[in-house]
Design an enzyme around this catalytic site. Structure first.
Site, PDB file in Angstrom:
ATOM      1  N   GLU A   1      -9.643   5.760   7.201  1.00  0.00           N
ATOM      2  CA  GLU A   1      -8.210   5.983   7.054  1.00  0.00           C
ATOM      3  C   GLU A   1      -7.820   7.227   6.250  1.00  0.00           C
ATOM      4  OE1 GLU A   1      -6.135   1.692   7.079  1.00  0.00           O
ATOM      5  OE2 GLU A   1      -7.617   1.943   5.504  1.00  0.00           O
TER       6      GLU A   1
ATOM      7  N   ARG B   1       0.829  -1.207   0.000  1.00  0.00           N
ATOM      8  CA  ARG B   1       0.000   0.000   0.000  1.00  0.00           C
ATOM      9  C   ARG B   1       0.863   1.255   0.000  1.00  0.00           C
ATOM     10  NH1 ARG B   1      -5.407   1.549   0.822  1.00  0.00           N
ATOM     11  NH2 ARG B   1      -6.059  -0.629   0.857  1.00  0.00           N
TER      12      ARG B   1
END
Length: 810
Positions: free
Chosen positions: A761, A358
């Site tokens: 997030e 990520r």
């Protein structure tokens, strides 16, 4: 003349506004009341489903569950050294301690001695190799928690170890070529997947930047620590109450440790007192130890860590070290970049591989990078195994490109926002990510333009310059930074969810789904979705504890997908029920099932208006099934992990923030004066909950980048910042006196749940603006002629070091 330091730092930049009252007025003005009257139960700001329980102290957490008769308590004996070999344990002294019932070592585990999340490389209890200072070596089970802890504290006296030289930093690990998983490489070049072409583009660029950056990790610091309560059941069964974000993984790992099939283990979690990723995989070790102890003694066993042990045993956000080489033009547009990222993985793989993936996929943030080569290394060290943390590598990837653009702007003498905008993804061209996913939902231009206007960015930039020209000691800084964050697990098969919806004959509704509630409002949103689908009041719907015996094979509540996945699954179940009820109503009262309408606890059919309860009673008499299961799998995802190409994200969430700070150049102290945020939540399911998430993520991310410093002793490997006395998280006093937070108005272009977007997030990246505002203020001390070598966290000490370097270079 300089203003007095204390007065200036303490005085608000503007009169304090009743922010929440203003937000309430804004939401009312948007027509929430009218929407609710019309039958809408989504898109409105309903209170958190457990709000009253929270504020009255009656919400049940794992430690609040009434203890069964005969419950024992467990504590852990841990390694006093960071590396070496376990030569032996003299347990006689431990067993002789008052209240001790049994001491458990690796040899006592009936199944597999491993709780690794991705790879089998993480022992439950040390079985020979000592990996870090604080590693659990044995477990003490006693009649009281205090007795267990006193006995476990003898570890230093009873463990015979052979110490070795520890590896404690990612630089040391990289120098040794020591990694927990193989390195990752992603290249995108017009000349093909050839790094030589990328380096040629950098060499040919009008300007070049070569530098490095250090960004530290972050402790999750959940209010409720790690805890598991294991209760033996008949037929080798085990019921584990666990504060976890991933009950299914706990079920599988406990089953492996006990040597039983998964159907013998039930894991339950009603709510957590925070998780932030720290309870995604790392709750497993404590669930396994409690379950093993409960099985060996055939008695309930509770294991609850205190804060020091939690810090010393568990992992946290990965710290990163970067080296980069960038070519750019006179406008600040990046023409080519090579990046090396080395993460601080710790002693085992845990989730380091997907975290690095990520990070690699978020290095671009909101920017088009035509020629890019990224190399990710997960450094293996003799420290706690680092793990998931809100953002999951995305913040660590994106901050690198923001640091690069900030430096480019300063070297060119341009406003950093102008350089950022020059590099934004385009709408129909310059819109493909380095991993070859097109950015089809790009709203960053419009969003930033709105925020730039609403925050008076241009006027405040001029005001900051004027202030700094008149102030030698205090310096102000201002920065606007954007966010583009991909939503989905970057492992395709995790993007699925299930739910059960039951309607009882009194018209009340019960929902169970695979997500876990950690305070983020997931159960509130899922209940809203079900209430909306069935046309009933929110108060009719109750979400029950996450339970592996009800919804099986669930994914972790992580990657911001909780509402997306579980909301869709619950909607599927509720829609099936509504269609059955519509057919039943039409059969009894005439008309077509397709014309039956459910709203405001009423059912409209053929000109008649029936109470919802009446319809349920009639359906029961007609033997209509009043419960249903639902399922959802995110469509259109693909990922080639070897080539690091594909379509790993269902959509992107966007946002931007403007922060203004003041620093004291004599002490390194700083204060956030004002923050303006515009965040993209799509068509928000619950604006109040989402705004709260944005606010919380902003302050949490600000802590990561400014005050939360992790320090390991350079020789022993002891984490010296292992308590609130030595580790500083932000408090209410660190919130800015002016805090303007708004949600961007626009639906998700993808078919997410009611066209909403995830909000867990992405907003953690918004406080990049705080870090770069501090960097801007430091730069002002040198007349903006020197690029400040500021590392994160930007503690007062780091600020003073950067100021000294700027002054020396100037």
């Amino acid at each position: 003349m300089n203003k007095p330091v204390a007065d200036h730092l303490l005085r608000p930049a503007e009169p304090f506004a009743d922010y929440h009252a203003n937000q309430r007025q804004r939401l009312d003005a948007a027509g929430e009341g009218r929407a609710q009257d019309a039958g809408a139960r989504v898109g409105i700001s309903l209170p958190h489903e457990s709000a009253v329980l929270h504020v009255t102290g009656t919400a049940t957490y794992a430690d609040d569950i009434p203890e069964l008769a005969g419950t024992l308590h467990c504590a852990l004996g841990t390694s006093p050294v960071a590396a070496g070999r376990l030569l032996g344990i003299d347990l006689d002294a431990v067993r002789a301690m008052p209240g001790v019932v049994r001491v458990i070592t690796a040899d006592d585990i009936p199944g597999v001695n491993d709780c690794g999340s991705a790879l089998p490389d993480d022992p439950i209890l040390c079985d020979g190799e000592i990996r870090f200072l604080g590693q659990p070596v044995f477990a003490v089970v006693a009649r009281t928690r205090d007795a267990a802890r006193r006995a476990a504290a003898l570890a230093k006296q009873v463990l015979r170890v052979e110490a070795a030289e520890p590896v404690l930093t990612p630089r040391q690990a990289h120098a040794k070529g020591q990694y927990v998983v193989p390195p990752m490489h992603l290249l995108r070049s017009a000349s093909g997947r050839d790094e030589a072409g990328i380096r040629a583009a950098i060499a040919a660029a009008p300007h070049r930047l070569t530098a490095s950056l250090d960004v530290g990790g972050q402790e999750q610091f959940y209010l409720e620590g790690q805890i598991s309560y294991a209760i033996p059941r008949e037929g080798r069964g085990m019921h584990v109450h666990c504060s976890t974000q991933h009950p299914s993984e706990m079920q599988h790992l406990v089953a492996h440790a006990l040597g039983v099939p998964s159907n013998a283990v039930l894991v339950e979690c009603r709510r957590m007192g925070g998780g932030f990723g720290g309870k995604e995989s790392q709750s497993a070790q404590f669930a396994c130890i409690a379950a093993v102890a409960a099985r060996l003694l055939n008695r309930p066993v509770k294991l609850r860590l205190d804060r020091d042990d939690d810090f010393l045993i568990t992992g946290r956000r990965h710290g990163f070290w970067y080296e980069y080489d960038v070519g750019y033009d006179d406008e600040g547009r990046i023409l080519g970049v090579t990046l090396q990222m080395v993460s601080h993985a710790g002693h085992s793989a845990d989730l380091s591989a997907p975290v690095m993936t990520r990070a690699v996929c978020h290095f671009d943030n909101a920017y088009w990078l035509p020629e890019v080569a990224m190399h990710g290394y997960c450094g293996k060290t003799n420290t706690q195994s680092n793990t998931a943390f809100r953002g999951f590598g995305g913040p660590q990837g994106a901050i690198a490109i923001e640091n690069i653009l900030d430096s480019i702007a300063r070297r060119l003498g341009r406003d950093a926002l102008a350089v950022r905008r020059a590099n934004f993804y385009g709408q129909h061209e310059r819109n493909v990510t380095p991993y070859l996913q097109p950015v089809r939902d790009n709203i960053i231009h419009e969003l930033v333009e709105q925020l730039q206007a609403s925050s008076d960015y241009a006027a405040r930039r001029a005001a900051v310059a004027a202030y700094n020209a008149d102030s030698a000691v205090l310096k102000r800084g201002l920065a606007l930074t954007p966010v583009k964050f991909g939503i989905s697990f970057n492992v395709k098969h995790f993007n699925q969810a299930g739910a059960l919806v039951h309607i009882y004959t009194d018209g009340s509704i019960l929902v169970n789904h695979g997500g876990t509630e950690m305070g983020q409002g997931l159960n509130t949103k899922v209940a809203q979705v079900v209430a909306h689908e069935l046309g009933v009041g929110f108060e009719r719907v109750r979400c029950t504890a996450t339970d592996t015996s009800k919804v099986a094979n669930t994914s972790a509540t992580a990657a911001s997908t909780g509402a997306d996945l579980n909301g869709k699954a619950a909607q599927d179940a509720a829609r099936q029920l509504r269609e059955r009820l519509a057919a039943s109503v039409a059969a009894r009262h005439g008309g077509q099932a397709a014309d039956v309408r459910f709203a405001n606890d009423q059912v409209h059919v053929g000109g008649k208006v029936l109470a919802f309860n009446t319809v349920i009673s009639e359906a029961y008499l007609d033997r209509v099934q009043l419960w249903s299961d639902g399922f959802y799998a995110t469509p259109g995802l693909s990922w080639d992990k070897d080539r690091m190409q594909g379509h790993p994200f269902y959509y992107f969430a966007y946002g931007a923030a403007v922060s203004e700070v003041v620093i004291d150049t004599l002490t390194g102290e700083w204060k956030l004066l004002r923050a303006d945020i515009l965040h993209d939540a799509g068509r928000s399911l619950n604006p109040a909950v989402d705004i709260g998430q944005v606010e919380g993520a902003f302050i949490q991310g600000m802590g990561w980048l400014t005050t939360e410093e992790l320090v390991w002793h350079p020789k022993t490997g002891l984490l010296t910042t292992h308590a609130p006395s030595t580790y500083k998280i932000p408090t209410a006093n660190d919130c800015p006196p002016v805090f303007n937070v708004k949600l961007f108005d626009g639906p998700n272009v993808e078919d997410s749940i009611h066209r909403s977007k995830a909000v867990g997030e992405p907003p953690l990246l918004l406080p990049f603006s705080v870090f770069f505002a501090i960097r801007d203020a430091i730069s002002a001390a040198g007349g903006h002629q020197v690029d400040p070598p500021l590392s994160a966290p930007a503690t007062s000490e780091a600020i003073l070091r950067a100021l000294a370097a700027v002054r020396q270079a100037a």
